[in-house]
Design a protein around this motif. Structure first.
Motif, PDB file in Angstrom:
ATOM      1  N   HIS A  40     -60.024  80.055  74.397  1.00 12.45           N
ATOM      2  CA  HIS A  40     -58.766  80.131  75.136  1.00 12.45           C
ATOM      3  C   HIS A  40     -59.084  80.266  76.626  1.00 12.45           C
ATOM      4  O   HIS A  40     -59.839  81.158  77.028  1.00 12.45           O
ATOM      5  CB  HIS A  40     -57.932  81.336  74.711  1.00 12.45           C
ATOM      6  N   LEU A  41     -58.511  79.392  77.447  1.00 12.46           N
ATOM      7  CA  LEU A  41     -58.725  79.423  78.888  1.00 12.46           C
ATOM      8  C   LEU A  41     -57.418  79.789  79.577  1.00 12.46           C
ATOM      9  O   LEU A  41     -56.405  79.100  79.427  1.00 12.46           O
ATOM     10  CB  LEU A  41     -59.203  78.056  79.377  1.00 12.46           C
ATOM     11  N   VAL A  42     -57.436  80.887  80.334  1.00 11.74           N
ATOM     12  CA  VAL A  42     -56.275  81.336  81.099  1.00 11.74           C
ATOM     13  C   VAL A  42     -56.541  81.047  82.573  1.00 11.74           C
ATOM     14  O   VAL A  42     -57.449  81.643  83.164  1.00 11.74           O
ATOM     15  CB  VAL A  42     -56.015  82.845  80.903  1.00 11.74           C
ATOM     16  N   ASP A  43     -55.786  80.137  83.133  1.00  7.20           N
ATOM     17  CA  ASP A  43     -55.915  79.820  84.551  1.00  7.20           C
ATOM     18  C   ASP A  43     -55.033  80.786  85.333  1.00  7.20           C
ATOM     19  O   ASP A  43     -53.817  80.621  85.393  1.00  7.20           O
ATOM     20  CB  ASP A  43     -55.498  78.370  84.809  1.00  7.20           C
ATOM     21  N   ALA A  46     -51.543  78.605  81.955  1.00  5.73           N
ATOM     22  CA  ALA A  46     -51.573  79.058  83.343  1.00  5.73           C
ATOM     23  C   ALA A  46     -50.754  80.333  83.468  1.00  5.73           C
ATOM     24  O   ALA A  46     -49.588  80.374  83.066  1.00  5.73           O
ATOM     25  CB  ALA A  46     -51.027  77.980  84.272  1.00  5.73           C
ATOM     26  N   PHE A  47     -51.373  81.362  84.005  1.00  2.87           N
ATOM     27  CA  PHE A  47     -50.685  82.605  84.329  1.00  2.87           C
ATOM     28  C   PHE A  47     -50.455  82.576  85.837  1.00  2.87           C
ATOM     29  O   PHE A  47     -51.390  82.713  86.627  1.00  2.87           O
ATOM     30  CB  PHE A  47     -51.541  83.804  83.928  1.00  2.87           C
ATOM     31  N   THR A  48     -49.228  82.334  86.255  1.00  2.27           N
ATOM     32  CA  THR A  48     -48.951  82.131  87.663  1.00  2.27           C
ATOM     33  C   THR A  48     -47.716  82.919  88.079  1.00  2.27           C
ATOM     34  O   THR A  48     -47.207  83.740  87.308  1.00  2.27           O
ATOM     35  CB  THR A  48     -48.793  80.617  87.950  1.00  2.27           C
ATOM     36  N   ARG A  85     -48.158  71.568  82.812  1.00  8.72           N
ATOM     37  CA  ARG A  85     -48.983  72.456  81.989  1.00  8.72           C
ATOM     38  C   ARG A  85     -48.094  73.547  81.418  1.00  8.72           C
ATOM     39  O   ARG A  85     -46.967  73.768  81.879  1.00  8.72           O
ATOM     40  CB  ARG A  85     -50.093  73.075  82.841  1.00  8.72           C
ATOM     41  N   THR A  86     -48.601  74.253  80.435  1.00  8.77           N
ATOM     42  CA  THR A  86     -47.915  75.424  79.904  1.00  8.77           C
ATOM     43  C   THR A  86     -48.124  76.586  80.863  1.00  8.77           C
ATOM     44  O   THR A  86     -49.258  76.900  81.227  1.00  8.77           O
ATOM     45  CB  THR A  86     -48.453  75.791  78.513  1.00  8.77           C
ATOM     46  N   GLU A  87     -47.037  77.221  81.306  1.00 13.38           N
ATOM     47  CA  GLU A  87     -47.114  78.321  82.260  1.00 13.38           C
ATOM     48  C   GLU A  87     -46.382  79.542  81.742  1.00 13.38           C
ATOM     49  O   GLU A  87     -45.361  79.426  81.063  1.00 13.38           O
ATOM     50  CB  GLU A  87     -46.474  77.927  83.600  1.00 13.38           C
ATOM     51  N   VAL A  88     -46.901  80.716  82.082  1.00 11.35           N
ATOM     52  CA  VAL A  88     -46.183  81.974  81.872  1.00 11.35           C
ATOM     53  C   VAL A  88     -46.252  82.762  83.169  1.00 11.35           C
ATOM     54  O   VAL A  88     -47.142  82.543  83.995  1.00 11.35           O
ATOM     55  CB  VAL A  88     -46.763  82.805  80.698  1.00 11.35           C
ATOM     56  N   VAL A 108     -49.034  85.992  78.444  1.00 15.82           N
ATOM     57  CA  VAL A 108     -50.442  85.655  78.170  1.00 15.82           C
ATOM     58  C   VAL A 108     -50.895  86.328  76.877  1.00 15.82           C
ATOM     59  O   VAL A 108     -51.557  85.707  76.041  1.00 15.82           O
ATOM     60  CB  VAL A 108     -51.341  86.087  79.345  1.00 15.82           C
ATOM     61  N   LEU A 109     -50.539  87.586  76.703  1.00 15.49           N
ATOM     62  CA  LEU A 109     -50.977  88.314  75.514  1.00 15.49           C
ATOM     63  C   LEU A 109     -50.385  87.719  74.243  1.00 15.49           C
ATOM     64  O   LEU A 109     -51.060  87.646  73.209  1.00 15.49           O
ATOM     65  CB  LEU A 109     -50.608  89.792  75.637  1.00 15.49           C
ATOM     66  N   ARG A 110     -49.128  87.300  74.311  1.00 13.47           N
ATOM     67  CA  ARG A 110     -48.549  86.646  73.138  1.00 13.47           C
ATOM     68  C   ARG A 110     -49.316  85.370  72.807  1.00 13.47           C
ATOM     69  O   ARG A 110     -49.585  85.074  71.639  1.00 13.47           O
ATOM     70  CB  ARG A 110     -47.064  86.326  73.391  1.00 13.47           C
ATOM     71  N   TRP A 111     -49.652  84.640  73.831  1.00 17.38           N
ATOM     72  CA  TRP A 111     -50.393  83.384  73.637  1.00 17.38           C
ATOM     73  C   TRP A 111     -51.791  83.661  73.083  1.00 17.38           C
ATOM     74  O   TRP A 111     -52.272  82.959  72.199  1.00 17.38           O
ATOM     75  CB  TRP A 111     -50.459  82.650  74.969  1.00 17.38           C
ATOM     76  N   LEU A 112     -52.437  84.694  73.590  1.00 16.94           N
ATOM     77  CA  LEU A 112     -53.774  85.042  73.120  1.00 16.94           C
ATOM     78  C   LEU A 112     -53.774  85.559  71.680  1.00 16.94           C
ATOM     79  O   LEU A 112     -54.814  85.574  71.030  1.00 16.94           O
ATOM     80  CB  LEU A 112     -54.402  86.113  74.040  1.00 16.94           C
ATOM     81  N   ASP A 113     -52.613  85.972  71.206  1.00 13.30           N
ATOM     82  CA  ASP A 113     -52.503  86.423  69.823  1.00 13.30           C
ATOM     83  C   ASP A 113     -52.406  85.230  68.893  1.00 13.30           C
ATOM     84  O   ASP A 113     -51.723  85.258  67.870  1.00 13.30           O
ATOM     85  CB  ASP A 113     -51.262  87.327  69.669  1.00 13.30           C
ATOM     86  N   HIS A 114     -53.099  84.147  69.313  1.00  9.30           N
ATOM     87  CA  HIS A 114     -53.229  82.916  68.501  1.00  9.30           C
ATOM     88  C   HIS A 114     -51.888  82.254  68.226  1.00  9.30           C
ATOM     89  O   HIS A 114     -51.732  81.552  67.230  1.00  9.30           O
ATOM     90  CB  HIS A 114     -53.967  83.190  67.194  1.00  9.30           C
ATOM     91  N   ASP A 115     -50.924  82.490  69.134  1.00  2.97           N
ATOM     92  CA  ASP A 115     -49.630  81.834  69.012  1.00  2.97           C
ATOM     93  C   ASP A 115     -49.600  80.705  70.037  1.00  2.97           C
ATOM     94  O   ASP A 115     -48.908  80.757  71.024  1.00  2.97           O
ATOM     95  CB  ASP A 115     -48.506  82.841  69.267  1.00  2.97           C
ATOM     96  N   ALA A 116     -50.386  79.676  69.780  1.00  5.95           N
ATOM     97  CA  ALA A 116     -50.535  78.584  70.757  1.00  5.95           C
ATOM     98  C   ALA A 116     -49.298  77.692  70.811  1.00  5.95           C
ATOM     99  O   ALA A 116     -49.211  76.812  71.633  1.00  5.95           O
ATOM    100  CB  ALA A 116     -51.754  77.736  70.404  1.00  5.95           C
TER     101      ALA A 116
END
Length: 222
Positions: A40-43, A69-71, A201-204, A210-218
């Motif tokens: 998982h890559l978080v920009d 992307a976390f922006t 891109r997908t942004e939050v 980000v944490l929801r996404w990292l919880d394998h909820d792609a």
């Protein structure tokens, strides 16, 4: 793994492993992702780090890595703001043509010397670290400080230096907004540099996303 570009001399300590420096372009980053087993890559780069963001998107696709992307949402003018929007640094420099003024360049240190093309002004600079070499502006004052800054702090700074124009990038978020509130309070014009274009891109906009996404909820669909 937290990756820093290496532009700050003394970054804050972090509770995770840290690396500093570039990767060698898209191919270098893709190789790093594969070799280290990153999934998982978080920009989380600055909104104006457009090249790195483009590289992150391309490298994630090459390496088959999930990307988000976390922006920060861009700032928008409010009642009382006097913004003059420009497309890039060169346009901001051009916007300063005219008689001498007292200008705060709230840009960090990367693009400051471009404003030597408008040497008639007195410039106020604020850096996180002291410059390693002489600053190429004939008339300037440098403040060393690290944010986030308060409105009261920035009001004091602008008043003490009798600033009558602010130049900044539309970085967004709350950590650097104080200078805009201070400028609005004092009735100062702002030359606002718009963000560079980045592919879709997908942004939050918050850590929770980000944490929801990292919880394998792609499949967030955000």
């Amino acid at each position: 793994m937290l990756s820093y570009a290496g532009r700050v001399a003394n970054p804050k300590p972090q509770p995770v492993p840290v690396r500093i420096g570039g990767f060698g372009g898209v191919d270098g980053l893709a190789t790093y992702l594969r070799e280290t087993g990153i999934t998982h890559l978080v920009d989380a780069t600055h909104p104006f780090a457009a090249q790195m963001s483009r590289h992150a998107l391309a490298a994630a696709a090459l390496a088959g890595v999930l990307h988000i992307a976390f922006t920060r949402p861009a700032w928008t003018p409010e009642d009382g703001d006097d913004w003059h929007r420009v497309g890039d640094i060169d346009a901001a420099v051009a916007a300063l043509a005219g008689p001498s003024r007292r200008v705060m360049l709230a840009l960090g240190r990367m693009h400051v010397e471009a404003f030597a093309a408008q040497p008639q002004h007195r410039y106020l600079l604020r850096f996180v670290d002291r410059a390693e070499r002489a600053i190429g502006l004939p008339d300037h004052h440098l403040v060393i400080d690290r944010g986030p800054f308060t409105v009261e702090c920035d009001l004091t700074l602008l008043r003490e230096h009798a600033i009558d124009l602010l130049v900044c990038k539309n970085a967004g978020g709350s950590g650097a907004m104080a200078k805009l509130v201070a400028a609005r309070t004092l009735g100062l014009p702002v030359v606002m540099i718009d963000r560079p274009a980045i592919p879709a891109r997908t942004e939050v906009y918050d850590v929770a996303g980000v944490l929801r996404w990292l919880d394998h909820d792609a499949d967030l669909g955000v």
